[in-house]
Design an enzyme around this catalytic site. Sequence first.
Site, PDB file in Angstrom:
ATOM      1  N   LYS A 294       0.850  -1.179   0.000  1.00 22.16           N
ATOM      2  CA  LYS A 294       0.000   0.000   0.000  1.00 22.16           C
ATOM      3  C   LYS A 294       0.889   1.232   0.000  1.00 22.16           C
ATOM      4  O   LYS A 294       2.021   1.111   0.435  1.00 22.16           O
ATOM      5  CB  LYS A 294      -0.960  -0.099   1.173  1.00 22.16           C
ATOM      6  CG  LYS A 294      -0.649   0.736   2.395  1.00 22.16           C
ATOM      7  CD  LYS A 294      -1.673   0.616   3.457  1.00 22.16           C
ATOM      8  CE  LYS A 294      -2.146   1.949   3.923  1.00 22.16           C
ATOM      9  NZ  LYS A 294      -1.177   2.787   4.601  1.00 22.16           N
TER      10      LYS A 294
ATOM     11  N   HIS B 243      -1.696  -5.015   5.497  1.00 25.18           N
ATOM     12  CA  HIS B 243      -1.105  -5.800   6.585  1.00 25.18           C
ATOM     13  C   HIS B 243      -2.100  -6.072   7.715  1.00 25.18           C
ATOM     14  O   HIS B 243      -1.866  -6.944   8.541  1.00 25.18           O
ATOM     15  CB  HIS B 243       0.189  -5.163   7.095  1.00 25.18           C
ATOM     16  CG  HIS B 243      -0.011  -4.004   8.016  1.00 25.18           C
ATOM     17  ND1 HIS B 243      -0.205  -2.723   7.569  1.00 25.18           N
ATOM     18  CD2 HIS B 243      -0.047  -3.927   9.368  1.00 25.18           C
ATOM     19  CE1 HIS B 243      -0.349  -1.918   8.602  1.00 25.18           C
ATOM     20  NE2 HIS B 243      -0.256  -2.617   9.715  1.00 25.18           N
TER      21      HIS B 243
ATOM     22  N   LYS C 256      -3.081  -9.765  10.704  1.00 24.87           N
ATOM     23  CA  LYS C 256      -3.196  -9.763  12.169  1.00 24.87           C
ATOM     24  C   LYS C 256      -4.117 -10.896  12.618  1.00 24.87           C
ATOM     25  O   LYS C 256      -5.215 -11.058  12.084  1.00 24.87           O
ATOM     26  CB  LYS C 256      -3.757  -8.412  12.655  1.00 24.87           C
ATOM     27  CG  LYS C 256      -2.806  -7.234  12.409  1.00 24.87           C
ATOM     28  CD  LYS C 256      -3.398  -5.948  12.948  1.00 24.87           C
ATOM     29  CE  LYS C 256      -2.637  -4.728  12.486  1.00 24.87           C
ATOM     30  NZ  LYS C 256      -1.413  -4.441  13.201  1.00 24.87           N
TER      31      LYS C 256
ATOM     32  N   GLU D  97      -3.651   5.868  17.379  1.00 30.21           N
ATOM     33  CA  GLU D  97      -2.202   5.679  17.525  1.00 30.21           C
ATOM     34  C   GLU D  97      -1.649   6.767  18.432  1.00 30.21           C
ATOM     35  O   GLU D  97      -2.153   7.897  18.414  1.00 30.21           O
ATOM     36  CB  GLU D  97      -1.514   5.790  16.166  1.00 30.21           C
ATOM     37  CG  GLU D  97      -1.983   4.760  15.166  1.00 30.21           C
ATOM     38  CD  GLU D  97      -1.170   4.847  13.882  1.00 30.21           C
ATOM     39  OE1 GLU D  97      -0.168   4.151  13.798  1.00 30.21           O
ATOM     40  OE2 GLU D  97      -1.551   5.635  12.996  1.00 30.21           O
TER      41      GLU D  97
ATOM     42  N   ASP E 136      -4.576   7.202   4.234  1.00 28.53           N
ATOM     43  CA  ASP E 136      -3.606   6.308   4.845  1.00 28.53           C
ATOM     44  C   ASP E 136      -4.281   5.116   5.532  1.00 28.53           C
ATOM     45  O   ASP E 136      -3.723   4.017   5.569  1.00 28.53           O
ATOM     46  CB  ASP E 136      -2.794   7.114   5.882  1.00 28.53           C
ATOM     47  CG  ASP E 136      -1.573   6.368   6.395  1.00 28.53           C
ATOM     48  OD1 ASP E 136      -0.962   5.631   5.598  1.00 28.53           O
ATOM     49  OD2 ASP E 136      -1.221   6.524   7.583  1.00 28.53           O
TER      50      ASP E 136
ATOM     51  N   HIS F 130      -7.182  -0.209   5.825  1.00 29.73           N
ATOM     52  CA  HIS F 130      -7.243  -0.905   7.115  1.00 29.73           C
ATOM     53  C   HIS F 130      -8.643  -0.863   7.762  1.00 29.73           C
ATOM     54  O   HIS F 130      -9.157  -1.880   8.208  1.00 29.73           O
ATOM     55  CB  HIS F 130      -6.228  -0.324   8.087  1.00 29.73           C
ATOM     56  CG  HIS F 130      -4.826  -0.294   7.561  1.00 29.73           C
ATOM     57  ND1 HIS F 130      -4.355  -1.222   6.665  1.00 29.73           N
ATOM     58  CD2 HIS F 130      -3.785   0.544   7.793  1.00 29.73           C
ATOM     59  CE1 HIS F 130      -3.086  -0.958   6.392  1.00 29.73           C
ATOM     60  NE2 HIS F 130      -2.730   0.117   7.054  1.00 29.73           N
TER      61      HIS F 130
ATOM     62  N   LYS G  73      -3.552  10.073  14.659  1.00 34.88           N
ATOM     63  CA  LYS G  73      -2.196   9.988  15.218  1.00 34.88           C
ATOM     64  C   LYS G  73      -2.170  10.850  16.472  1.00 34.88           C
ATOM     65  O   LYS G  73      -2.975  11.767  16.625  1.00 34.88           O
ATOM     66  CB  LYS G  73      -1.190  10.527  14.196  1.00 34.88           C
ATOM     67  CG  LYS G  73      -1.211   9.731  12.902  1.00 34.88           C
ATOM     68  CD  LYS G  73       0.159   9.268  12.510  1.00 34.88           C
ATOM     69  CE  LYS G  73       0.161   8.434  11.263  1.00 34.88           C
ATOM     70  NZ  LYS G  73       0.382   7.003  11.530  1.00 34.88           N
TER      71      LYS G  73
HETATM   72  C1  BG6 Z   1       0.220   1.982   7.928  1.00 42.42           C
HETATM   73  C2  BG6 Z   1       0.069   3.472   7.893  1.00 42.42           C
HETATM   74  O1  BG6 Z   1      -0.362   1.390   6.793  1.00 42.42           O
HETATM   75  O2  BG6 Z   1      -0.438   1.483   9.095  1.00 42.42           O
HETATM   76  C3  BG6 Z   1       0.676   4.090   9.132  1.00 42.42           C
HETATM   77  O3  BG6 Z   1       0.721   3.981   6.742  1.00 42.42           O
HETATM   78  C4  BG6 Z   1       0.071   3.486  10.384  1.00 42.42           C
HETATM   79  O4  BG6 Z   1       0.519   5.498   9.139  1.00 42.42           O
HETATM   80  C5  BG6 Z   1       0.112   1.961  10.310  1.00 42.42           C
HETATM   81  O5  BG6 Z   1       0.819   3.946  11.483  1.00 42.42           O
HETATM   82  C6  BG6 Z   1      -0.691   1.362  11.438  1.00 42.42           C
HETATM   83  O6  BG6 Z   1      -0.449  -0.013  11.482  1.00 42.42           O
HETATM   84  P1  BG6 Z   1      -0.549  -0.808  12.846  1.00 42.42           P
HETATM   85  O7  BG6 Z   1      -0.297  -2.213  12.469  1.00 42.42           O
HETATM   86  O8  BG6 Z   1       0.499  -0.223  13.764  1.00 42.42           O
HETATM   87  O9  BG6 Z   1      -1.917  -0.553  13.371  1.00 42.42           O
END
Ligand code: BG6
Length: 505
Positions: A164, A194, A198, A232, A251, A256, A356
């Site tokens: 991505k 990703h 999980k 986050e 993003d 996600h 964030k």
């Molecule tokens: C990424 C984003 O795809 O996923 C990031 O580009 C983000 O900005 C991250 O921090 C979050 O992934 P995870 O696995 O930490 O929730």
Amino acid sequence: MTSTRKKSKALPAPPTTLFLFGARGDLVKRLLTPALYNLSRDGLLDEGLRIVGVDHNAVSDAEFATLLEDFLRDEVLNKQGQGASVDAAVWARLTRGISYVQGDFLDDATYVELAARIAASGTGNAVFYLATAPRFFSEVVQRLATSGLLKEGPETFRRVVIEKPFGSDLQTAEALNACLLKVMSEKQIYRIDHYLGKETVQNILVSRFSNSLFEAFWNNHYIDHVQITAAETVGVQTRGSFYEHTGALRDMVPNHLFQLLAMVAMEPPAAFGADAVRGEKAKVVGAIRPWSMEEARTNSVRGQYSAGEVAGKTLAGYREEANVAPDSHTETYVALKVMIDNWRWVGVPFYLRTGKRMSVRDTEIVICFKPAPYAQFRNTEVERLSPTYLRIQIQPNEGMWFDLLAKKPGPSLDMANIELGFAYRDFFEMQPSTGYETLIYDCLIGDQTLFQRADNIENGWRAVQPFLDAWKQDAALQSYPAGEDGPAAGDELLARDGRVWHTLG
Ligand code: BG6
């Protein structure tokens, strides 16, 4: 090469040459190297797996192997703390025959060299993993195709993994899909998100579809609304220049957060295989109501963190971060309301938020139930009963908890919220993992279930496009101090429907 989900006792993946484009980059360092090591530790890689790094710097094969080992050691120490070590035998097995190709991704000569590496590898199978900046995706794929490297044999495969961000809006995603599908078949394309690697995300499907109890209340008769949060604590870190033209919506949401939404909202697939699962996911994301410009504006909130304080430490505002414009208008927080127009979900709002520099790291899904229809108990009113819910925490404390009402001990009829819970760590021994293990392994065995099909990606962008369009005209931005859970307008989005966000943490 049909794809079926692997059996519970997994066998080593077939011998393959794994080309890592962007071999010296952050993704290879933080995620791919530890994931490959973990797969090797678990005996899931064939002795014939050959890793080939591809990048523009001049590095010898031995230097490349050392670089990966340094990456791994750093990551193992970072994640597992002092005292954690790398198993030399596992590492040696993984890096046997490792090599490096110095080359420009845009130079045809690079691809001649890749062909030579495949010819020398002893297997015709190859995976090209594009851990590169997105501007290279279509360039690399076209060169792979013109060099004949995407041609599969009757017994051999050629696959491409695309990271991505896959496009930056509907139009660019469609263009990239068209470019890929011109030179290879959908079966060869592994688009990564990703979140699908999980355990807890995969567990949503297993819980929903292997415990018939869930299906009984999983609909608009019993569910009032659904909240999906990815909070986050980190800021934009070193990624200012990427984030400036991406923002929180692009993003996190079409990828996600929509993965989580799809897992919660999809219909049961007829089989647990790639076609059936991805078909149901595409359908449900495709059923998200397309808001008009006006509706998109009212149903979204954009926020950006300003300076704040967490545990006595002052944190910079987004505009003070490296490679960020001092008057930046990029959102670091977004909250949205979406509706799914299908039989199961009509009338049930899905509220999504991500940001964030929020107060805690917490990725969770909260399924909020409707109140009991009638208050049988003396002196209780339905409105006074606290709402009950199921909370599925994706990270950091993986598990799921039902919040229910129970009678408090004592002579009067008082109620309290209680919790029935399942935490992964209480039931299973969790080996260190990055989430990429499953994805790499599945790609090597040809299982596309956990990868995005072209229509999954495009439906995601189609659903967020109204917000992108509305913001082109009016991109109001609310500020929130670093360390707080987004701007007040994010709370108002729910308050006007008589609801509140579940408290994070
Ligand atoms: C990424 C984003 O795809 O996923 C990031 O580009 C983000 O900005 C991250 O921090 C979050 O992934 P995870 O696995 O930490 O929730």
